[in-house]
Scaffold this active site. Structure first.
Site, PDB file in Angstrom:
ATOM      1  N   ASN A 151       0.792  -1.235   0.000  1.00 11.11           N
ATOM      2  CA  ASN A 151       0.000   0.000   0.000  1.00 11.11           C
ATOM      3  C   ASN A 151       0.823   1.283   0.000  1.00 11.11           C
ATOM      4  OD1 ASN A 151       0.813  -0.507   2.619  1.00 11.11           O
ATOM      5  ND2 ASN A 151      -1.084   0.177   3.550  1.00 11.11           N
ATOM      6  N   GLU A 249       4.509  -4.188  12.298  1.00 11.94           N
ATOM      7  CA  GLU A 249       3.532  -3.112  12.084  1.00 11.94           C
ATOM      8  C   GLU A 249       2.342  -3.770  11.396  1.00 11.94           C
ATOM      9  OE1 GLU A 249       2.491  -0.165  13.324  1.00 11.94           O
ATOM     10  OE2 GLU A 249       4.668   0.021  13.340  1.00 11.94           O
ATOM     11  N   CYS A 283      -3.177   0.922   6.819  1.00 10.67           N
ATOM     12  CA  CYS A 283      -3.334   0.539   8.237  1.00 10.67           C
ATOM     13  C   CYS A 283      -3.938   1.703   8.986  1.00 10.67           C
ATOM     14  CB  CYS A 283      -2.022   0.194   8.902  1.00 10.67           C
ATOM     15  SG  CYS A 283      -0.747  -0.298   7.828  1.00 10.67           S
ATOM     16  N   GLU A 463       8.319   2.923  13.857  1.00 10.75           N
ATOM     17  CA  GLU A 463       9.072   3.230  12.645  1.00 10.75           C
ATOM     18  C   GLU A 463       9.169   4.736  12.561  1.00 10.75           C
ATOM     19  OE1 GLU A 463       9.216   0.307   9.937  1.00 10.75           O
ATOM     20  OE2 GLU A 463       7.050   0.055   9.781  1.00 10.75           O
TER      21      GLU A 463
END
Ligand code: UN1
Length: 499
Positions: A151, A249, A283, A463
């Site tokens: 994505n 993640e 997400c 991150e």
């Protein structure tokens, strides 16, 4: 058809097994981007052997010099921004404005990492003993296995690899099989910027073969994975058994809370971007809209009008708001959730099906969808759909809205629209998510701040920002005693007990 290779051992090479997969444009399946290696464990073995040599060179390159390579890489990305955005839209579908943003996130990450090369701080602190110094500093870990989703084909690999490289690690990179072309171009640019060839290895292929071989390889001590919570759990089990350092993640079920006093125009723009940008495949997508009683009906009816105006289509064409989904599997998953929502007696107010319009027949398109009268606890409200489906709920008081927000297994992002500073600050404190936006949608992370979530969204790491540098380095402590005598910590400096 153009055939692509892996980059292993400092060279572009075909996969050992000789097998390939095809990469198609999800907006037009008759358009094939190319064929890419279907790699396996033998390819990963070769990549690891080479990356270990690369690591020896790179770990001994000073961090500021490593940073210079990343700065140059940022410059190359700036020059190629539009070209990369175009090829990225071609292979994954989101509109050009979004893929340009994706490349920009990579550029920001490159420049941030470059600046970290002259920082990468440790601490110097006083010793408890005389004529002794105590300090901490960072060391690289080794070969990092980097497994990324479709994505954000540029941003997410850069979030992981640029800090890993800056810290002095070598990388083995497996991009999602849906976006191998972007991965290929990223590695090309890394080499052009002057990264020593064996420091980066590109291994194309599927999660269950190439990805699994990376996760299971005993000589890859660090793994960073972004993807589904289900796959993340399997990765976590393996890494746990093998004592690997792992950053996960994973999923989200992000909510936007709109209070009666909110600026509704702003909230409308925010929810459209949050829910239907990237066709809901983030997400950080807004998948729940939680509206206070007083504005519920008005906001919902204005939202439906705006959603009907969204233009579905090829992301490379002007005027397209929403592109296709990534694959047949994802289309079928979204359709399953439409059935689930209807079985749960939510009100399907718009969308809910594949469109019939001209130019849409050859792609994985799905209409932006809104379910109203969704109640807390329904599967529609609890599970990650990863598509253009928004569930609308209602609430009376802030406590109720906060509880609905928190009562899911994920905790990535949340958003609150209100003019009341007390409500805004309470939300910051009480919403169980790694990120909370006030008067902005659930998407909008910037490269120089830590990104990540709580509960089953992650495993405690972040991150981006300054925190990711901790993940990719080992802290080492050095003590220097220049007193010329044995000084025993905790013993020779002991003050004694009071009489
Ligand atoms: C993701 O959804 O997988 O701010 C990452 C954001 C984006 C990154 C999202 N820059 O949400």
């Amino acid at each position: 058809m153009k055939s692509f290779k892996n980059f292993i051992g400092g060279d572009w090479v075909p996969p050992i097994g000789g097998e390939y997969f095809e990469n198609r444009n999800p907006a037009d399946l008759s358009d094939t981007v190319g064929r890419f290696p279907l790699s396996g464990a033998a390819d990963v073995d070769r990549a690891v052997e080479s990356a270990r040599r690369g690591f020896e060179v790179w770990r001994n390159t000073p961090a500021p010099a490593r940073g210079d390579v990343l700065r140059k890489l940022g410059d190359i990305m700036v020059k190629r921004k539009d070209e990369i955005a175009d090829l990225m839209t071609r292979e994954m579908g989101k509109p050009l404005a979004e893929t340009r943003g994706d490349v920009q996130e990579g550029i920001d990450t490159a420049y941030y990492a470059a600046s970290e090369g002259r920082r990468l701080f440790g601490h110097t602190v006083p010793s408890e003993l005389r004529n002794k110094w105590a300090m901490s500093f960072r060391r690289p870990i080794g070969v990092a296995g980097i497994i990324t989703p479709f994505n954000f084909p540029m941003a997410i690999p850069t979030w992981k690899m640029f800090p890993a490289l800056l810290c002095g690690n070598a990388c083995i990179f497996k991009p999602a099989e849906d976006v191998p072309h972007t991965g290929h171009v990223l590695v090309e640019m890394m080499l052009e910027a002057g990264l020593p060839p064996e420091v980066i290895q590109l291994v194309h292929g599927l999660g269950e073969s190439a990805g699994a071989a990376i996760v299971n390889h005993p000589l890859i001590p660090v793994i960073s994975f972004t993807g589904s919570t289900e796959t993340g759990r399997m990765v976590g089990e393996i890494c746990g058994r093998m004592h690997k350092r792992l950053s996960l993640e994973m999923g989200g079920k992000n909510a936007m809370l709109v209070f009666d006093d909110a600026n509704l125009d702003l909230a409308l723009d925010g929810v459209l971007w949050g829910a239907f940008g990237t066709t809901g495949q983030r997400c950080t997508a807004t998948s729940r809209l939680i509206l206070q009683d007083g504005i519920h009906d008005e906001l919902l009816s204005r939202l439906i009008d705006r959603v009907r105006d969204l233009k579905l289509g090829d992301g490379r064409k002007d005027g397209t708001d929403v592109g296709p989904l990534i694959s047949q599997n994802s289309l079928e998953k979204v359709e399953r959730y439409i059935d689930i929502g209807q079985q749960e007696n939510a009100d399907l107010l718009c969308g809910g099906k594949r469109p019939t319009g001209k130019g849409l027949e050859n792609g994985y398109f799905f209409e932006p969808t809104i379910f109203a009268r969704v109640r807390a606890g329904m599967r529609l409200e609890q599970e990650e759909i990863f598509g253009p489906v928004l569930s609308v709920l209602r609430f009376r008081a802030a406590d109720e809205a906060f509880a609905i927000n928190n009562d899911v297994k994920y905790g990535l992002s949340s958003s609150v629209y209100t003019q009341d500073v007390n409500v805004a600050m309470r939300a910051m404190n009480e919403l169980d998510t790694g990120i909370t936006y006030i008067n902005a949608p659930t998407i909008g992370a910037e490269a120089h701040l830590p990104f990540g979530g709580v509960k089953q969204t992650g495993n405690g790491h972040r991150e981006g920002g300054w925190e990711v540098y901790e993940f990719y380095s080992e802290t080492k402590v050095g003590y220097l005693d220049f007193s010329g005598s044995l000084q025993r910590a905790q013993i020779d400096n002991y003050l004694g007990t009071p009489d």
